[in-house]
Scaffold this active site. Structure first.
Site, short mmCIF file in Angstrom:
data_model
loop_
_atom_site.label_atom_id
_atom_site.label_comp_id
_atom_site.label_asym_id
_atom_site.label_seq_id
_atom_site.Cartn_x
_atom_site.Cartn_y
_atom_site.Cartn_z
N ARG A 129 38.11 29.45 42.32
CA ARG A 129 39.73 29.00 41.99
C ARG A 129 39.16 28.21 41.15
O ARG A 129 38.37 27.55 41.51
CB ARG A 129 40.62 28.59 43.36
CG ARG A 129 40.81 29.88 44.09
CD ARG A 129 41.44 29.28 45.25
NE ARG A 129 41.60 30.32 46.18
CZ ARG A 129 40.78 31.45 46.96
NH1 ARG A 129 39.80 30.48 47.26
NH2 ARG A 129 41.03 32.43 47.88
N HIS A 185 38.61 36.82 49.78
CA HIS A 185 40.22 36.53 50.08
C HIS A 185 40.46 36.63 51.57
O HIS A 185 39.26 37.54 51.84
CB HIS A 185 40.88 37.69 49.21
CG HIS A 185 41.88 37.91 48.34
ND1 HIS A 185 41.07 38.95 47.33
CD2 HIS A 185 41.39 36.58 47.10
CE1 HIS A 185 41.96 38.85 46.03
NE2 HIS A 185 42.21 37.12 45.92
N TYR A 231 43.70 44.10 41.99
CA TYR A 231 42.58 44.31 40.57
C TYR A 231 42.58 46.14 40.69
O TYR A 231 42.19 46.62 39.84
CB TYR A 231 41.51 43.92 40.66
CG TYR A 231 42.01 42.69 41.15
CD1 TYR A 231 42.31 41.34 39.79
CD2 TYR A 231 41.92 41.47 41.64
CE1 TYR A 231 42.83 39.97 40.26
CE2 TYR A 231 42.04 40.21 42.25
CZ TYR A 231 42.33 40.04 41.29
OH TYR A 231 42.84 38.54 41.13
N LYS A 258 39.94 27.93 50.38
CA LYS A 258 41.19 27.80 51.97
C LYS A 258 40.66 27.83 52.87
O LYS A 258 39.94 28.47 53.14
CB LYS A 258 42.18 28.58 51.43
CG LYS A 258 43.09 28.85 49.95
CD LYS A 258 44.12 29.58 49.23
CE LYS A 258 44.20 30.13 47.80
NZ LYS A 258 45.79 30.79 48.44
#
Length: 335
Positions: free
Chosen positions: A187, A307, A316, A211
């Site tokens: 990211r 993820h 994807y 995250k």
């Protein structure tokens, strides 16, 4: 000015004290306990303030007075004003998170939000670059003259060079940013958060904090290594200043490169190279798609991207299938 058009800050200040304090405590919980990013906290707070503003107009002055009908009424009002399904799904998630927290904190007698349904967000397939387009993008800084970086990015216009050396340093920084984004699929916030010590040159791996503060190691290839070596040897020393600290990627004034500038850099080079409009997240999508098309295991791609759920990575596979179908329709005589 109507309540719906006023800013979140003003609406927050006009809430009854008990509701205002609850919002502040919820934000503190998200930030300190859940370790959410400032952007995520801001999004949750915006939604919750709007919810409580609606609740006040329905006669609720304390959190304990919230019930499922208030939550449903708020979402229904959002729907009638034209909110997209993705927005409704996000706002419902915010309401459920606030309700669950308020119940645990003793402010709500029951978790009324647990029964709140929301429309399933429509997940559009992300747009991705072809492999040759991605290569053209990451190589674009190398094709720019160091005497005229002002043609590339907003930032470069402001720093264009008191001298050619500073201009070259910016181009080297841009090249390593683009290489890392595409090589690793990280990211943009993760790339900008990298420190010099997070790079393991021997194993060609970067340490990333994603995250929720989750740490992972992500490999990168030889082209990214070359770009890193050039940046650290010839570029970063020229931009380093009092505010640089250990930041790997620096802005033109010596501070840590911020995600907004990084987005401008990616978009600027894509436009200059005549490519489709592209963002750092677009490069992330492209990296994931190209990995799967090259035969990478879905679980490995999940780990690389950071993820928490495999469902986030599975989109994807749909991208790859759609591209395969498009190629089939174009090439097969009986398609």
């Amino acid at each position: 000015m109507s309540r719906s058009t006023r800013g979140t800050r003003a609406t927050h200040q006009e809430l009854p004290p008990a509701l205002r304090d609850a919002v502040d405590d919820f934000a503190e919980h998200l930030s300190r306990v859940r370790n959410r990013s400032a952007h995520t906290v801001r999004a949750y707070v915006t939604d919750v303030v709007a919810l409580l503003d609606h609740a006040v107009r329905m006669g609720c002055l304390e959190v304990a007075e919230l019930d499922l009908s208030v939550l449903r009424s708020w979402l229904a009002r959002q729907r009638t004003t034209g909110a997209a399904r993705t927005s409704l799904a996000r706002r419902a998630a915010s309401a459920r998170a606030f309700s669950a927290w308020a119940h645990r904190a003793g402010l709500l007698p029951s978790d009324v939000g647990a029964a709140l349904a929301s429309p399933r967000a429509h997940r559009e397939l992300p747009s991705v670059l072809r492999a040759d387009q991605a290569a053209a993008l990451v190589e674009a800084p190398a094709r720019q003259p160091t005497t005229a970086p002002a043609t590339i990015t907003t930032e470069a216009m402001t720093v264009a060079a008191p001298d050619a050396a500073a201009a070259e340093a910016v181009l080297l920084r841009d090249r390593v940013l683009l290489e890392l984004l595409y090589a690793t699929g990280v990211r943009v916030s993760e790339a900008c958060g990298l420190d010099v010590g997070d790079v393991d040159h021997g194993r060609r791996v970067i340490r990333v904090f994603g995250k929720g503060g989750r740490e992972r190691s992500v490999p990168y290839g030889v082209p990214a290594q070359r770009a890193l070596d050039e940046w650290l040897r010839r570029g970063r020393p020229l931009l380093t200043g009092a505010r640089s600290g250990d930041a790997l990627l620096l802005g033109a004034r010596g501070g840590r490169l911020n995600p907004t500038t990084a987005r401008q850099i990616v978009g600027g080079y894509a436009e200059t190279a005549g490519l489709p409009r592209t963002s750092p997240h677009g490069l992330r999508h492209s990296a994931a798609t190209h990995l799967l098309e090259g035969g990478a295991d879905l679980r490995a791609v999940q780990e690389l991207l950071g993820h928490s759920s495999l469902a986030s990575t599975q989109i994807y596979t749909h991208v790859s299938v759609e591209r395969l179908r498009a190629a089939y329709r174009q090439a097969h005589p009986r398609a």
